[in-house]
Design an enzyme around this catalytic site. Structure first.
Site, PDB file in Angstrom:
ATOM      1  N   SER A  16       1.826 -45.345 -74.035  1.00 39.83           N
ATOM      2  CA  SER A  16       1.245 -46.244 -73.034  1.00 39.83           C
ATOM      3  C   SER A  16      -0.041 -45.702 -72.427  1.00 39.83           C
ATOM      4  CB  SER A  16       2.268 -46.489 -71.921  1.00 39.83           C
ATOM      5  OG  SER A  16       2.808 -45.259 -71.503  1.00 39.83           O
ATOM      6  N   ARG A  17      -0.230 -44.394 -72.507  1.00 39.54           N
ATOM      7  CA  ARG A  17      -1.431 -43.797 -71.899  1.00 39.54           C
ATOM      8  C   ARG A  17      -1.690 -42.422 -72.497  1.00 39.54           C
ATOM      9  NH1 ARG A  17       1.123 -41.140 -67.217  1.00 39.54           N
ATOM     10  NH2 ARG A  17       3.292 -41.808 -67.257  1.00 39.54           N
ATOM     11  N   THR A  39       8.171 -46.266 -71.014  1.00 39.11           N
ATOM     12  CA  THR A  39       9.446 -46.283 -70.277  1.00 39.11           C
ATOM     13  C   THR A  39       9.661 -47.603 -69.536  1.00 39.11           C
ATOM     14  OG1 THR A  39       8.426 -45.328 -68.313  1.00 39.11           O
ATOM     15  CG2 THR A  39       9.379 -43.779 -69.903  1.00 39.11           C
ATOM     16  N   ASN A  89       5.549 -37.405 -78.930  1.00 42.54           N
ATOM     17  CA  ASN A  89       4.445 -37.091 -78.008  1.00 42.54           C
ATOM     18  C   ASN A  89       4.882 -37.079 -76.547  1.00 42.54           C
ATOM     19  OD1 ASN A  89       1.505 -37.217 -76.929  1.00 42.54           O
ATOM     20  ND2 ASN A  89       2.475 -39.082 -76.144  1.00 42.54           N
ATOM     21  N   SER A 141       2.267 -27.383 -76.413  1.00 46.77           N
ATOM     22  CA  SER A 141       1.176 -27.127 -75.474  1.00 46.77           C
ATOM     23  C   SER A 141       0.754 -25.675 -75.632  1.00 46.77           C
ATOM     24  CB  SER A 141       1.650 -27.354 -74.037  1.00 46.77           C
ATOM     25  OG  SER A 141       0.731 -26.780 -73.130  1.00 46.77           O
ATOM     26  N   TYR A 154       8.290 -26.057 -68.080  1.00 43.23           N
ATOM     27  CA  TYR A 154       7.462 -26.716 -69.099  1.00 43.23           C
ATOM     28  C   TYR A 154       7.190 -25.760 -70.269  1.00 43.23           C
ATOM     29  CZ  TYR A 154       3.378 -29.332 -70.893  1.00 43.23           C
ATOM     30  OH  TYR A 154       2.476 -30.023 -71.676  1.00 43.23           O
ATOM     31  N   ALA A 156       8.983 -23.189 -71.184  1.00 44.27           N
ATOM     32  CA  ALA A 156      10.241 -22.994 -71.925  1.00 44.27           C
ATOM     33  C   ALA A 156      10.502 -24.189 -72.837  1.00 44.27           C
ATOM     34  CB  ALA A 156      11.393 -22.810 -70.948  1.00 44.27           C
ATOM     35  N   LYS A 158       8.334 -26.262 -74.185  1.00 37.20           N
ATOM     36  CA  LYS A 158       7.386 -26.355 -75.306  1.00 37.20           C
ATOM     37  C   LYS A 158       7.628 -25.225 -76.318  1.00 37.20           C
ATOM     38  CE  LYS A 158       5.206 -30.070 -74.021  1.00 37.20           C
ATOM     39  NZ  LYS A 158       5.389 -31.322 -74.779  1.00 37.20           N
ATOM     40  N   ILE A 187      -6.359 -31.196 -71.748  1.00 32.16           N
ATOM     41  CA  ILE A 187      -6.857 -32.495 -72.197  1.00 32.16           C
ATOM     42  C   ILE A 187      -6.890 -33.424 -70.977  1.00 32.16           C
ATOM     43  CG2 ILE A 187      -6.499 -34.417 -73.825  1.00 32.16           C
ATOM     44  CD1 ILE A 187      -6.815 -31.717 -75.285  1.00 32.16           C
TER      45      ILE A 187
HETATM   46  P1  NAP Z   1       0.827 -38.506 -69.801  1.00 32.88           P
HETATM   47  O1  NAP Z   1      -0.567 -39.007 -69.656  1.00 32.88           O
HETATM   48  O2  NAP Z   1       1.563 -38.053 -68.584  1.00 32.88           O
HETATM   49  O3  NAP Z   1       1.702 -39.636 -70.551  1.00 32.88           O
HETATM   50  C1  NAP Z   1       3.054 -39.390 -70.769  1.00 32.88           C
HETATM   51  C2  NAP Z   1       3.625 -40.447 -71.704  1.00 32.88           C
HETATM   52  O4  NAP Z   1       5.011 -40.138 -71.918  1.00 32.88           O
HETATM   53  C3  NAP Z   1       3.565 -41.852 -71.126  1.00 32.88           C
HETATM   54  O5  NAP Z   1       3.373 -42.758 -72.181  1.00 32.88           O
HETATM   55  C4  NAP Z   1       4.960 -42.036 -70.527  1.00 32.88           C
HETATM   56  O6  NAP Z   1       5.396 -43.380 -70.502  1.00 32.88           O
HETATM   57  C5  NAP Z   1       5.805 -41.247 -71.494  1.00 32.88           C
HETATM   58  N1  NAP Z   1       7.032 -40.757 -70.856  1.00 32.88           N
HETATM   59  C6  NAP Z   1       7.116 -40.088 -69.675  1.00 32.88           C
HETATM   60  N2  NAP Z   1       8.394 -39.804 -69.394  1.00 32.88           N
HETATM   61  C7  NAP Z   1       9.123 -40.314 -70.413  1.00 32.88           C
HETATM   62  C8  NAP Z   1      10.508 -40.365 -70.680  1.00 32.88           C
HETATM   63  N3  NAP Z   1      11.403 -39.844 -69.850  1.00 32.88           N
HETATM   64  N4  NAP Z   1      10.935 -40.988 -71.809  1.00 32.88           N
HETATM   65  C9  NAP Z   1      10.041 -41.528 -72.657  1.00 32.88           C
HETATM   66  N5  NAP Z   1       8.712 -41.524 -72.466  1.00 32.88           N
HETATM   67  C10 NAP Z   1       8.252 -40.920 -71.342  1.00 32.88           C
HETATM   68  O7  NAP Z   1       0.886 -37.277 -70.815  1.00 32.88           O
HETATM   69  P2  NAP Z   1      -0.242 -36.682 -71.796  1.00 32.88           P
HETATM   70  O8  NAP Z   1      -1.115 -35.795 -71.012  1.00 32.88           O
HETATM   71  O9  NAP Z   1      -0.828 -37.765 -72.614  1.00 32.88           O
HETATM   72  O10 NAP Z   1       0.662 -35.726 -72.706  1.00 32.88           O
HETATM   73  C11 NAP Z   1       1.228 -36.160 -73.928  1.00 32.88           C
HETATM   74  C12 NAP Z   1       1.906 -34.962 -74.597  1.00 32.88           C
HETATM   75  O11 NAP Z   1       0.961 -33.916 -74.794  1.00 32.88           O
HETATM   76  C13 NAP Z   1       3.025 -34.354 -73.752  1.00 32.88           C
HETATM   77  O12 NAP Z   1       4.066 -33.910 -74.600  1.00 32.88           O
HETATM   78  C14 NAP Z   1       2.345 -33.171 -73.086  1.00 32.88           C
HETATM   79  O13 NAP Z   1       3.276 -32.164 -72.746  1.00 32.88           O
HETATM   80  C15 NAP Z   1       1.420 -32.730 -74.186  1.00 32.88           C
HETATM   81  N6  NAP Z   1       0.271 -31.955 -73.685  1.00 32.88           N
HETATM   82  C16 NAP Z   1      -0.634 -32.496 -72.831  1.00 32.88           C
HETATM   83  C17 NAP Z   1      -1.699 -31.732 -72.383  1.00 32.88           C
HETATM   84  C18 NAP Z   1      -2.751 -32.244 -71.468  1.00 32.88           C
HETATM   85  O14 NAP Z   1      -3.631 -31.458 -71.085  1.00 32.88           O
HETATM   86  N7  NAP Z   1      -2.738 -33.514 -71.093  1.00 32.88           N
HETATM   87  C19 NAP Z   1      -1.816 -30.413 -72.801  1.00 32.88           C
HETATM   88  C20 NAP Z   1      -0.882 -29.879 -73.665  1.00 32.88           C
HETATM   89  C21 NAP Z   1       0.153 -30.664 -74.101  1.00 32.88           C
HETATM   90  P3  NAP Z   1       5.175 -44.319 -69.164  1.00 32.88           P
HETATM   91  O15 NAP Z   1       3.721 -44.704 -69.168  1.00 32.88           O
HETATM   92  O16 NAP Z   1       6.090 -45.460 -69.393  1.00 32.88           O
HETATM   93  O17 NAP Z   1       5.539 -43.456 -67.991  1.00 32.88           O
END
Ligand code: NAP
Length: 247
Positions: A16-17, A39, A89, A141, A154, A156, A158, A187
Site C-alpha cells: 500500500s505504501r 491491512t 516485504n 534491513s 527489529y 532480532a 531481521k 530508505i
Molecule cells: P512502511 O512504509 O511502514 O509500510 C509498511 C507496509 O507493511 C504497509 O503496506 C503496511 O500496510 C504493511 N503492514 C504493516 N503492518 C502489517 C501487518 N501487521 N500485516 C500485514 N501488513 C502490514 O514500510 P517500508 O519502509 O516501506 O518498509 C518495507 C520493508 O522494508 C519492511 O520489511 C522494512 O522493515 C524494510 N526496511 C525498510 C527500510 C527503510 O528505511 N524504510 C530499511 C530497511 C528495511 P498498511 O498500509 O495497511 O498499514
C-alpha cells in the site's frame, strides 16, 4: 482489474505504501500479475489506484493473524492461483531501549516480522515445488547486521529472517526455487519518517553516498531476483544501502 491469466503471479505484502508499493509497481511493469496486500480497505484502495488497470489485485492480510493469511491463500486459489514469486516485504517497528522495552513491543515486532513471514511463506511452498519454480524474496534491513540502539526487537527480527532464508534456500534449491534477501539501508518511507531528526541526521552522516535511498532502488534489486536471469542466485543477502554497511 484483471486476474492472473497466463502471467506468473507475484504476491507482494505491504504494497500500500513505501518500498512495497514501489516493488508492486515494478513487478507489474516486469509482466507479472501482481497481488498487493494491505491491512485495510483504505490500503487496498491505494494499491488499486497505484496499479491502475494493470493485471493486478489488492487483498487484505494481517500477518499476525493466521486466519487472515489462510483467507488470502483461499482467495488466491479461487482467483489468480498461487504465487510463483513471493515478496515478503511487510514489516513493522516498535522502538524502545531494551531496558524499557515492553513485552508488547518485543512480541509484536517478532510476531509480525518473523512469524508472519513464516505464515505467509509456508502455504506458497507446495505449489512452487509442484511447479519446480519459485522465487521467494524477503526484506531484511541493514540493522540485522549493524544493530541499532532502540531497535533490538527489529534487529532480532531481521536477523531471524536472514537465517530462515538461508535454511529455506538450502531446502528448496534442488526444486529450482530460489530464496534471497534484500537488506535496505535508510530508505525514505513512512517507516523512516518516524525516526527523530537527530536519528536521521546521524544515519545520513554515516552513508558514504551521502543520501537516503529511494523505494525504487530496492524495487530494482527485487525485480532482478524475481526474473529468470537471477536463476543461479540463492541464499544471498543483497545490500541496498549506499555503502552504509559492507560486512
Ligand atoms: P512502511 O512504509 O511502514 O509500510 C509498511 C507496509 O507493511 C504497509 O503496506 C503496511 O500496510 C504493511 N503492514 C504493516 N503492518 C502489517 C501487518 N501487521 N500485516 C500485514 N501488513 C502490514 O514500510 P517500508 O519502509 O516501506 O518498509 C518495507 C520493508 O522494508 C519492511 O520489511 C522494512 O522493515 C524494510 N526496511 C525498510 C527500510 C527503510 O528505511 N524504510 C530499511 C530497511 C528495511 P498498511 O498500509 O495497511 O498499514
Amino acid at each position: 482489474m484483471s486476474e492472473g491469466g497466463s502471467r506468473r503471479v507475484a504476491l507482494v505484502t505491504g504494497a500500500s505504501r513505501g518500498i512495497g508499493a514501489a516493488i508492486a509497481t515494478r513487478l507489474l511493469k516486469d509482466g507479472f500479475h501482481v497481488v498487493g496486500t494491505a491491512t485495510s480497505e483504505a490500503g487496498c484502495a491505494a494499491i488499486r489506484e497505484r496499479l491502475g488497470n494493470g493485471s493486478s489485485q489488492a487483498e487484505i492480510v494481517r500477518l499476525e493473524d493466521a486466519d487472515s493469511v489462510a483467507a488470502l491463500y483461499e482467495k488466491l486459489e479461487n482467483t489468480c492461483g498461487h504465487p510463483a514469486v513471493l515478496v515478503n516485504n511487510a514489516g513493522i517497528t516498535a522502538d524502545n531501549l531494551s531496558m524499557r522495552m515492553t513485552d508488547v513491543q518485543w512480541n509484536s515486532v517478532l510476531d509480525t516480522n518473523v512469524n508472519g513471514l513464516f505464515r505467509m511463506t509456508r502455504p506458497a511452498l507446495r505449489s512452487m515445488m509442484k511447479a519446480r519454480f519459485g522465487r521467494i524474496i524477503n526484506l531484511s534491513s541493514v540493522i540485522a547486521r549493524m544493530g541499532n540502539p532502540g531497535q533490538s526487537n527489529y534487529a532480532a527480527s531481521k536477523a531471524a529472517i536472514e537465517g530462515y532464508s538461508r535454511s529455506l534456500a538450502l531446502e528448496l534449491a534442488s526444486r529450482n526455487i530460489t530464496v534471497n534477501v534484500v537488506a535496505p539501508g535508510l530508505i525514505a518511507t513512512d517507516m523512516t519518517s518516524e525516526l527523530t531528526q537527530v536519528q536521521q541526521e546521524q544515519m545520513l552522516a554515516r552513508i558514504p553516498m551521502g543520501r537516503a535511498g529511494q523505494a525504487d532502488d530496492v524495487a530494482s534489486a527485487v525485480s532482478w531476483l524475481a526474473c529468470d536471469s537471477s536463476a543461479y542466485v540463492t541464499g544471498a543477502t543483497i545490500p541496498v544501502n549506499g555503502g552504509l554497511f559492507l560486512g
